[in-house]
Design an enzyme around this catalytic site. Structure first.
Site, PDB file in Angstrom:
ATOM      1  N   SER A 164       0.819  -1.206   0.000  1.00  0.00           N
ATOM      2  CA  SER A 164       0.000   0.000   0.000  1.00  0.00           C
ATOM      3  C   SER A 164       0.852   1.255   0.000  1.00  0.00           C
ATOM      4  CB  SER A 164      -0.919   0.018   1.234  1.00  0.00           C
ATOM      5  OG  SER A 164      -1.638   1.229   1.310  1.00  0.00           O
ATOM      6  N   ASP A 165       0.437   2.231  -0.792  1.00  0.00           N
ATOM      7  CA  ASP A 165       0.998   3.567  -0.707  1.00  0.00           C
ATOM      8  C   ASP A 165       0.753   4.121   0.689  1.00  0.00           C
ATOM      9  OD1 ASP A 165       2.284   4.237  -2.952  1.00  0.00           O
ATOM     10  OD2 ASP A 165       0.723   5.473  -3.827  1.00  0.00           O
ATOM     11  N   LYS A 166       1.650   4.970   1.154  1.00  0.00           N
ATOM     12  CA  LYS A 166       1.438   5.611   2.460  1.00  0.00           C
ATOM     13  C   LYS A 166       0.539   6.832   2.317  1.00  0.00           C
ATOM     14  CE  LYS A 166       4.511   8.404   4.227  1.00  0.00           C
ATOM     15  NZ  LYS A 166       3.753   9.658   4.453  1.00  0.00           N
TER      16      LYS A 166
END
Length: 912
Positions: free
Chosen positions: A325-327
């Site tokens: 997941s992207d932050k």
């Protein structure tokens, strides 16, 4: 009119054709060029016709081609062959029935495929961007798709850059994170090239459009994603199942064909029977029902903010074990928020007053100019500034790196200044070594936790600068992210954070999210965040991934809870490594730089607000923000998987039952051997000899197929309980359980056929019950009813897996559809007109004694249904108790390697 270069999509003023740009101090290439002055409407139309729309080219299939593709799949090809065979022997009624089934199935499949595509098209249409261009001497907002090379566009703060443009005059700050992954804005000067897909965060300039559409940097990146679609996992599974069933069908049908010919049967009738047996036994509608189930599931997902662009991705999502997941924006709010910790260096001040001074160093009566202004003005008490007059204001300058306000207090008449900016810049204004040491220590301590600081200072009565304090800020996690990560883990999905941000920021975010290992004696988790130094890189020449990713990089990537300071190719190779290690991997992203990784992942997920390139590469496009939407999608996708698994289990069982029933019946249960010796003169027999082998008329077989498969589309609405673990296709278990279900139904069908054929035996079971002497027409109709009932009851047994059929209540839609089909089948069996169908006697069960035979069929089928369900539960108990065929291996989630089921010491322990 501006001079245009002949190549498509590029604006090249004469001076711009010289090589050798001049890089500025930040590495942004500058060049000499002739700025555009604006186009007329007629010029723009000509250029639009020449260069095309300023959009990414999308490959699309016309509807007629989609429909034709439904007629050339493996199953339709079998039906074509069967129909042509029936035509060759002049069996026109059977041929017509087969063609009707062919086009009905194709129409249903076409409808479901195009419906999913229309939903995605509607989403894209709602997200069309606008651009401000100068046309006919006036500024106007137009569809960004009609921007052309040579247009004069306005690039203002907050706007998206509509095409690759050159800055005419002045400076702007541009957020290129969607293109490069760089989180900080880049300053663009005169002659700098701004890329399509980036956004202006500060300043306002005019720009000359250079490239449009596929010739932009944005478009070229997206074009790299185009290629042949990889065969989906569901398609592979269905293909393997169909191949096995077709081979079995051809084998058994071939033996029947040879046996009948060897027995002296008519060639035409033998061919017709064999062809119909093949068509009836192979799962013609298996892909259509699965597609329909997926399409219904995609509609359910859309209600939760997830638009599915590839239906098979739902099945992939159900089996997902790893989510990268992207932050920013997914795990976090993508908004800087002031933290409670506010170091103060001036006596009498606090966070409240520090925020007021920070607001005075901004245009607080105007809309915020950037993210820092938005952060401070949203939390400062602006009402208390009504008595403060701003005499002068110095805006942010990338060289000075601070803002300054000159103010007068109307109540006291005093004049003073405030400033906000980088701590090291403001410390140079203040001449207090003690404060400087404290401030530097605080900044270092905060930085070690990844927390940023904004310094605020003011002038005293002697016009000397005094440091007021530090406003600490962070992009905080969403309120539900921590709980959502825990939920994902409980469902067997490990979350790995991937970000281009600094390692320290990633560490602090991971701690706040409990994304790490529990260590005895520590109150918080200990996250293992990997930097880019140990990650693989693409070959600089071939641009291919290095060989042996799991062997060379698996030990570095697998244990990490997150990765920081990564480049786009790192994301791609992290996903590739995890896939090669056997993990079904999902990837979230929003920018052009994320697109290759989204395309490579088993499930590419474009988050809310993603660029066109990211959406084009993704399998699922989110309209709701945050990770919770993804976890909801995982749960829904597992429900959909269960529905498909239920149907496939049933379909294999139904195929095996029907195929082997006729195989054994033809070879072992010959009707003529059961007819009485005095059949020609026996009262009630009918005066006609029974056929040499048992079969059902083609019409009855096709009715079973149409009613059952047509009604089974409603399985997409069934109530199911999602698995707590990632779903996988264990085909050996699937075939074994289906074989048990089929075996019990087969045994009951063969036993019933024997008893019915033996009804003229005065010492037989039927005669002893007082319901003997069943005519052959009744036997045919009774077996049609029995097979119909058994098929549906088998479905209700298959849908509960290791529980009894009453352990899960079916949905009203499925129950209603099943009741309708069973009622229709019973009605047809009771009131079928007396006559001959396919040269075979047929008569309704209600027309001859015993007229209650249909009731006996129902009681008989329900009794065997309980036996069948008990055999299924016992089979699952045996498989799970001894882990036969690896049925429990799916519980071994998140191991060091997903391919190593024996790695028993590496099960993930759930937090809590």
């Amino acid at each position: 009119m501006q001079k245009m270069q002949a190549s498509k999509g590029k604006y090249a003023p004469p001076a711009a054709q010289e090589e050798g740009g001049i890089p500025d101090e930040e590495g942004i290439e500058q060049r000499d060029f002739t700025p555009a002055t604006g186009l007329s409407t007629s010029q723009a139309e000509q250029l639009l016709a020449q260069h095309g729309r300023n959009e990414l080219e999308e490959k699309s299939k016309p509807n007629w081609l989609i429909f034709l593709e439904q007629l050339k799949e493996p199953m339709p090809i079998m039906i074509w062959l069967a129909a042509f065979t029936e035509a060759a022997i002049s069996n026109w009624p059977d041929m017509a029935i087969l063609l009707a089934i062919q086009f009905i199935n194709a129409s249903i499949s076409f409808y479901e495929i195009t419906k999913a595509g229309d939903a995605v098209a509607a989403l894209k249409a709602s997200l069309k961007p606008l651009a401000t261009v100068k046309r006919d001497g006036a500024w106007t907002n137009v569809d960004a798709g009609i921007v052309v090379p040579g247009d004069l566009v306005l690039l203002a703060s907050g706007s998206a850059i509509p095409a690759d443009c050159i800055v005419n005059e002045g400076t702007i700050e541009v957020d290129q994170s969607a293109l490069t992954g760089e989180s900080l804005p880049v300053t663009m000067y005169k002659g700098s090239s701004c890329k399509m897909g980036s956004n202006v965060v500060r300043g306002e300039v005019e720009g000359t459009v250079e490239y449009t559409g596929g010739n932009t940097f944005f478009g070229k990146t997206a074009s790299l994603l185009q290629g042949d679609d990889e065969l989906g996992n569901l398609q592979k599974v269905l293909l393997r199942i169909v191949i096995v069933l077709v081979i079995l069908s051809l084998t058994f049908s071939g033996i029947v064909f040879g046996y009948l010919l060897g027995s002296g049967e008519n060639l035409t009738e033998t061919i017709s029977f064999t062809v119909v047996l093949i068509v009836a036994s192979i799962p013609v509608a298996i892909e259509i029902v699965c597609t329909t189930t997926l399409a219904l599931g995609s509609k359910e997902l859309s209600k939760h903010g997830a638009i599915v662009t590839r239906l098979a991705a739902i099945e992939d999502m159900a089996g997902m074990t790893m989510l990268c997941s992207d932050k920013t924006g997914t795990l976090t709010m993508n908004t800087m928020v002031i933290q409670e910790n506010t170091p103060i260096y001036c006596k009498g001040e606090n966070q409240y007053s520090t925020l007021r001074y920070a607001a005075m160093a901004a245009k607080w009566k105007e809309p915020p100019r950037d993210a820092l202004d938005t952060m401070t003005l949203s939390q400062a008490d602006l009402k208390s500034l009504d008595d403060i007059e701003q005499l002068d204001f110095v805006p942010f300058d990338p060289i000075v790196k601070r803002t300054e306000g000159t103010l007068r207090d109307r109540k006291t008449g005093k004049t003073f200044k405030t400033t906000k900016g980088a701590p090291h810049v403001l410390l140079k204004l203040c001449n207090d070594k003690e404060v400087a040491e404290r401030c530097e220590a605080d900044v270092t301590s905060l930085g070690a936790r990844g927390i940023r600081a904004l310094a605020v200072a003011k002038t005293d009565e002697n016009d000397n600068w005094v440091m007021v304090g530090l406003l600490t800020f962070l992009d905080p996690p969403r309120h539900d992210t921590k709980e959502t990560i825990f939920r994902a883990l409980t469902y067997g999905v490990e979350v790995k954070m991937i970000t281009g941000d600094h390692l320290l920021i990633a560490m602090e975010t991971a701690r706040m999210l409990d994304l790490g290992d529990r260590v005895e004696g520590r109150s918080t988790v200990v996250p293992l965040i990997r930097g880019p130094e140990g990650l693989p890189m693409l070959d600089p020449v071939t641009k291919k991934a290095p060989p042996g990713l799991p062997e060379n990089y698996g030990d570095y990537i697998r244990p990490g809870h997150g990765f920081a300071q990564v480049f786009p190719e790192h994301k791609f190779l992290i996903v590739q490594t995890l896939r090669e290690m056997g993990f079904k991997t999902g990837m979230t992203g929003d920018g052009v730089n994320d697109a290759p990784a989204l395309k490579r992942a088993d499930v590419g997920i474009a988050v809310a607000g993603a660029t066109d390139a990211a959406r084009a590469a993704a399998d699922i496009v989110l309209t709701g923000e945050g990770l919770s939407t993804i976890v909801e999608g995982i749960i829904i996708s597992r429900c959909i998987f269960q529905r498909m698994k239920n149907f496939i289990t049933y379909r294999i069982a139904a195929t095996l039952q029907l195929l082997i029933f006729f195989f054994i019946a033809v070879l072992a249960l010959k009707p003529r051997e059961f007819q009485p010796d005095d059949w020609a003169t026996r009262d009630g027999f009918g005066g006609e000899e029974w056929p040499p082998y048992f079969k059902l008329p083609v019409l009855m077989l096709m009715l079973i197929t149409l009613l059952n498969d047509g009604t089974l589309i409603s399985i997409g609405y069934d109530n199911v309980i999602p698995s707590k673990y990632p779903n996988t296709w264990n085909l050996p278990v699937l075939f074994l359980v289906s074989s048990v279900l089929a075996g019990v139904a087969l045994l009951s069908s063969l036993l019933l056929l024997y008893v019915l054929l033996d009804s003229w035996n005065t010492t037989g079971l039927m005669a002893s019950m007082g319901i003997g002497e069943i005519s052959y027409g009744q036997i045919t109709t009774a077996m049609y009813l029995k097979v119909s009932i058994s098929d549906f009851l088998t479905l209700f047994s298959a849908r509960t897996h290791d529980g009894f059929f009453w352990s899960s209540t079916p949905s009203p839609i499925l129950l209603g559809a099943a009741c309708f089909s069973l009622a229709l089948s019973t009605f047809l069996a009771c009131f079928w007109p007396e006559g001959r169908v396919d040269d075979q006697d047929v008569i309704g069960l209600a027309y001859q004694s015993p007229k209650e035979l249909a009731i006996y069929m129902w009681v008989y089928c329900v009794f065997w249904w309980f036996v069948q369900d008990g055999a299924k539960v016992a089979t699952y108990w045996w498989l799970e108790k001894y882990n036969i065929l690896g049925i429990n291996d799916s519980l071994m989630i998140n191991k060091k390697s997903a391919n190593d089921a024996e790695d028993k010491g590496l099960k993930t322990k759930l937090l809590g």
